[in-house]
Scaffold this motif. Structure first.
Motif, PDB file in Angstrom:
ATOM      1  N   VAL A 166       0.907  -1.079  -0.004  1.00 33.48           N
ATOM      2  CA  VAL A 166      -0.036   0.055   0.095  1.00 33.48           C
ATOM      3  C   VAL A 166       0.961   1.191   0.060  1.00 33.48           C
ATOM      4  N   ALA A 167       0.653   2.220  -0.848  1.00 35.69           N
ATOM      5  CA  ALA A 167       1.570   3.072  -1.263  1.00 35.69           C
ATOM      6  C   ALA A 167       1.236   4.312   0.138  1.00 35.69           C
ATOM      7  N   SER A 168       2.137   4.832   0.393  1.00 39.31           N
ATOM      8  CA  SER A 168       2.343   5.821   1.579  1.00 39.31           C
ATOM      9  C   SER A 168       2.231   7.011   0.981  1.00 39.31           C
ATOM     10  N   SER A 169       2.445   7.498  -0.561  1.00 41.21           N
ATOM     11  CA  SER A 169       2.726   8.683  -1.023  1.00 41.21           C
ATOM     12  C   SER A 169       2.579   8.478  -2.532  1.00 41.21           C
ATOM     13  N   ALA A 170       2.049   9.504  -3.211  1.00 44.50           N
ATOM     14  CA  ALA A 170       2.251   9.461  -4.440  1.00 44.50           C
ATOM     15  C   ALA A 170       1.948  10.713  -5.087  1.00 44.50           C
ATOM     16  N   ARG A 171       2.907  11.013  -6.160  1.00 47.15           N
ATOM     17  CA  ARG A 171       2.905  12.047  -6.811  1.00 47.15           C
ATOM     18  C   ARG A 171       2.577  12.370  -8.132  1.00 47.15           C
ATOM     19  N   ALA A 172       2.168  13.195  -9.016  1.00 42.48           N
ATOM     20  CA  ALA A 172       1.991  13.261 -10.402  1.00 42.48           C
ATOM     21  C   ALA A 172       2.237  14.795 -10.727  1.00 42.48           C
ATOM     22  N   VAL A 173       2.636  14.846 -12.033  1.00 45.50           N
ATOM     23  CA  VAL A 173       3.143  16.201 -12.591  1.00 45.50           C
ATOM     24  C   VAL A 173       2.199  16.489 -13.787  1.00 45.50           C
ATOM     25  N   LEU A 174       1.378  17.458 -13.910  1.00 42.98           N
ATOM     26  CA  LEU A 174       0.554  17.762 -15.037  1.00 42.98           C
ATOM     27  C   LEU A 174       1.298  18.803 -15.791  1.00 42.98           C
ATOM     28  N   ASN A 175       0.863  18.680 -17.240  1.00 42.67           N
ATOM     29  CA  ASN A 175       0.884  19.903 -17.976  1.00 42.67           C
ATOM     30  C   ASN A 175      -0.269  20.386 -18.375  1.00 42.67           C
ATOM     31  N   LEU A 176      -0.600  21.856 -18.159  1.00 42.46           N
ATOM     32  CA  LEU A 176      -1.803  22.416 -18.608  1.00 42.46           C
ATOM     33  C   LEU A 176      -1.475  23.241 -19.834  1.00 42.46           C
ATOM     34  N   ARG A 177      -1.908  23.069 -20.763  1.00 43.58           N
ATOM     35  CA  ARG A 177      -2.115  23.953 -22.013  1.00 43.58           C
ATOM     36  C   ARG A 177      -3.097  24.898 -22.072  1.00 43.58           C
ATOM     37  N   VAL A 178      -2.906  26.157 -22.149  1.00 44.79           N
ATOM     38  CA  VAL A 178      -3.970  27.343 -21.894  1.00 44.79           C
ATOM     39  C   VAL A 178      -4.346  28.090 -23.110  1.00 44.79           C
ATOM     40  N   HIS A 179      -5.691  28.516 -23.180  1.00 47.32           N
ATOM     41  CA  HIS A 179      -6.068  29.189 -24.256  1.00 47.32           C
ATOM     42  C   HIS A 179      -5.236  30.528 -24.387  1.00 47.32           C
ATOM     43  N   PRO A 180      -4.726  30.581 -25.857  1.00 48.29           N
ATOM     44  CA  PRO A 180      -3.952  31.900 -26.091  1.00 48.29           C
ATOM     45  C   PRO A 180      -3.982  33.308 -25.300  1.00 48.29           C
ATOM     46  N   GLY A 181      -5.598  33.496 -25.165  1.00 50.22           N
ATOM     47  CA  GLY A 181      -5.618  34.763 -24.577  1.00 50.22           C
ATOM     48  C   GLY A 181      -6.117  34.811 -22.937  1.00 50.22           C
ATOM     49  N   GLN A 182      -5.652  33.581 -22.299  1.00 52.40           N
ATOM     50  CA  GLN A 182      -5.870  33.600 -20.801  1.00 52.40           C
ATOM     51  C   GLN A 182      -4.365  33.579 -20.215  1.00 52.40           C
ATOM     52  N   LYS A 183      -4.209  34.231 -19.112  1.00 48.87           N
ATOM     53  CA  LYS A 183      -3.092  34.166 -18.373  1.00 48.87           C
ATOM     54  C   LYS A 183      -2.580  32.957 -18.166  1.00 48.87           C
ATOM     55  N   ALA A 184      -1.571  32.371 -18.324  1.00 49.36           N
ATOM     56  CA  ALA A 184      -1.058  30.872 -17.722  1.00 49.36           C
ATOM     57  C   ALA A 184      -1.290  30.823 -16.355  1.00 49.36           C
ATOM     58  N   ALA A 185      -0.543  31.663 -15.384  1.00 46.15           N
ATOM     59  CA  ALA A 185      -0.592  31.824 -13.863  1.00 46.15           C
ATOM     60  C   ALA A 185      -1.968  31.414 -13.611  1.00 46.15           C
ATOM     61  N   GLU A 186      -2.972  32.511 -13.947  1.00 44.11           N
ATOM     62  CA  GLU A 186      -4.652  32.400 -13.746  1.00 44.11           C
ATOM     63  C   GLU A 186      -5.048  30.846 -13.908  1.00 44.11           C
ATOM     64  N   ALA A 187      -4.681  30.448 -15.051  1.00 45.75           N
ATOM     65  CA  ALA A 187      -5.181  29.301 -15.308  1.00 45.75           C
ATOM     66  C   ALA A 187      -4.450  27.936 -14.505  1.00 45.75           C
ATOM     67  N   GLY A 188      -3.415  28.258 -14.161  1.00 42.49           N
ATOM     68  CA  GLY A 188      -2.749  27.241 -13.453  1.00 42.49           C
ATOM     69  C   GLY A 188      -3.408  27.082 -11.839  1.00 42.49           C
ATOM     70  N   GLU A 189      -3.753  28.450 -11.299  1.00 42.34           N
ATOM     71  CA  GLU A 189      -4.337  28.479  -9.893  1.00 42.34           C
ATOM     72  C   GLU A 189      -5.714  27.925 -10.058  1.00 42.34           C
ATOM     73  N   ALA A 190      -6.438  28.154 -11.403  1.00 44.75           N
ATOM     74  CA  ALA A 190      -7.731  27.330 -11.327  1.00 44.75           C
ATOM     75  C   ALA A 190      -7.538  25.755 -11.261  1.00 44.75           C
ATOM     76  N   LEU A 191      -6.393  25.164 -11.932  1.00 43.27           N
ATOM     77  CA  LEU A 191      -6.237  23.924 -11.740  1.00 43.27           C
ATOM     78  C   LEU A 191      -5.969  23.468 -10.409  1.00 43.27           C
ATOM     79  N   GLY A 192      -5.105  24.419  -9.757  1.00 40.33           N
ATOM     80  CA  GLY A 192      -4.894  24.041  -8.524  1.00 40.33           C
ATOM     81  C   GLY A 192      -5.975  24.163  -7.318  1.00 40.33           C
TER      82      GLY A 192
END
Length: 460
Positions: free
Chosen positions: A312-338
């Protein structure tokens, strides 16, 4: 006395005459494994730099300098060609570094031994983006190194993996001051269809972790009640998409795409989708890959299937790549996903979320004088075909830096790298006809924009 303006037929004839030599230049340059990342030698990068400089000098360019910053292993080439007094300035950008070849066994020929066959040049870097260096040099040759505009040519050696150079336009905007910019690191949606790229999606990295036990525990003794971190994390990741595959994270912008696109069959072929496997998502294809978000799991900590553990795993980690609409700030989109991930409590387990590096996308301003000049030039180069618009799912960070540093300059994205070139993949190839027509388009664009943005009267 200024050189006379060449007509369409004269430009096309000269480009055709130059093509065999330009193909030789592409082959010569593409023999060099100029990969700019850790683990690869720097010698080939310097060799590619020197060959690119030789190509410019052979085209008649005399003023060539360089930019070398901390963290760069090879310089960015800066070349200047003076136009007539009062002529507008056009900055032209591309790069001479390439991505690694990958598995040589997947290539039909050795990746750094370019092969010319059936109107193509096959080899790593032929399309991305050494053909565009040849196209720039070819257009200069068309004009006999006396173009109707003042040129500033930027050839970078770190585009594929990034370096401190990406920040240079922001700290030294005068170096990039221009009336119009051509970013020649793209091409047509498909061969024969002239295309201007108007959008680049942004990108942001997000790391999500689950911690459940002090240490891993035997799955036979504890499984069923002890919370498995990997299972919890998988359950959280499953909330990012609905059953059709559409992203359902609140706050991420998606709009319909109205420009050129691929057909479903074209996209399946280009993406190498296996028979019987459906595409994911709903709605128009462009909004799924260009004007909407995409979330991909690009890393997941787990034992490999060749060495599974009954634990049984005690911890797990994943890294996601989010591609964002050209007109949306990437940091804003990242915070929405977060925020979406932090709100998840798989089996009641809280998650730790870190929003990492973010790079904004780019949305071109269309309809200006340089834009219309580019439309005319591309249409003429492709025998009167109407010019369409395209976006890219990937990012070109230097474009965003140019736009922030010199916002008043129109940015035009076109080049010899059509959508079927297999860039970053085995059997990358350049169509020689696309190279010739790109030379024509570049040379005509300089003529058209010289008239559209003539500043002589303003300075008189």
């Amino acid at each position: 006395m200024d050189a006379p303006l060449l007509d369409d037929a004269g430009i096309a004839a000269e480009a055709a005459r130059l093509t065999p030599g330009l193909v030789d230049d592409v082959v010569r340059l593409s023999r060099i494994p100029s990969v700019a990342t850790d683990g690869f030698p720097v010698g080939p990068l310097h060799e590619a730099h020197d060959v690119a400089v030789d190509m410019l000098r052979a085209a008649g360019v005399q003023e060539i300098s360089q930019i070398m910053l901390d963290g760069m292993t090879t310089p960015t080439i800066v070349a200047d060609v003076a136009g007539p007094p009062g002529a507008p300035t056009v900055l032209v950008y591309t790069h001479y570094d390439v991505v690694p070849a990958g598995d040589d066994a997947l290539w039909s020929s050795p990746p750094f031994e370019p092969v010319v066959v059936d109107g193509t040049v096959v080899g790593r870097g032929t399309a991305d983006s050494k053909a565009n260096i040849a196209a720039i040099a070819g257009a200069i040759r068309v004009w006999g190194a006396r173009p109707p505009v003042t040129l500033r040519i930027i050839l970078e050696g770190h585009e594929e993996f990034g370096s401190s150079y990406e920040l240079h336009p922001l700290t030294s905007p005068d170096t990039y001051r221009a009336d119009a910019m051509v970013i020649a690191d793209v091409g047509n949606v498909r061969p024969g269809q002239p295309t201007l790229t108007i959008g680049l999606r942004g990108s942001v990295s997000v790391t999500v972790e689950a911690h459940t036990l002090g240490t891993d525990k035997h799955s036979g003794q504890f499984g069923g009640a002890a919370p498995d971190a990997r299972t919890a994390l998988i359950r959280a990741l499953a909330t990012l998409h609905d059953d059709a595959g559409d992203v359902v994270v609140p706050g991420l912008l998606r709009e319909p795409w109205t420009g050129a696109s691929y057909t479903q069959d074209e996209f399946r072929d280009l993406a190498d989708v296996l028979p019987g496997v459906p595409l994911v998502g709903t709605g128009d294809l462009g909004s799924r890959i260009w004007s909407g978000p995409a979330i991909t799991v690009i890393g997941f900590d787990a034992p490999p299937t060749t060495a599974p553990l009954n634990a049984v795993a005690s911890s797990a980690r994943a890294v996601l790549n989010l591609r964002v609409h050209p007109g949306q700030k990437a940091a804003e989109a990242g915070e929405a996903l977060g925020a979406h991930l932090r709100a998840q409590r798989p089996f009641g387990i809280p998650l730790e979320v870190t929003v990492g590096e973010a790079g904004d996308g780019f949305l071109a301003k269309t309809g200006g004088p340089a834009w219309h000049a580019a439309e005319r030039a591309l249409s003429i180069a492709w025998d009167g075909a109407p010019v369409d618009t395209l976006a890219m799912g990937g990012s070109i960070p230097i474009v965003m830096a140019f736009d922030e540093a010199v916002p008043q300059a129109e940015k035009l994205l076109f080049g010899a790298t059509d959508g079927y070139c297999n860039i970053h993949a085995p059997n990358e190839r350049l169509l020689i006809d696309e190279l010739t027509r790109t030379v024509v388009a570049m040379a005509i664009f300089w003529r058209e924009v010289a008239t559209a943005l003539d500043t002589t009267d303003e300075e008189a």
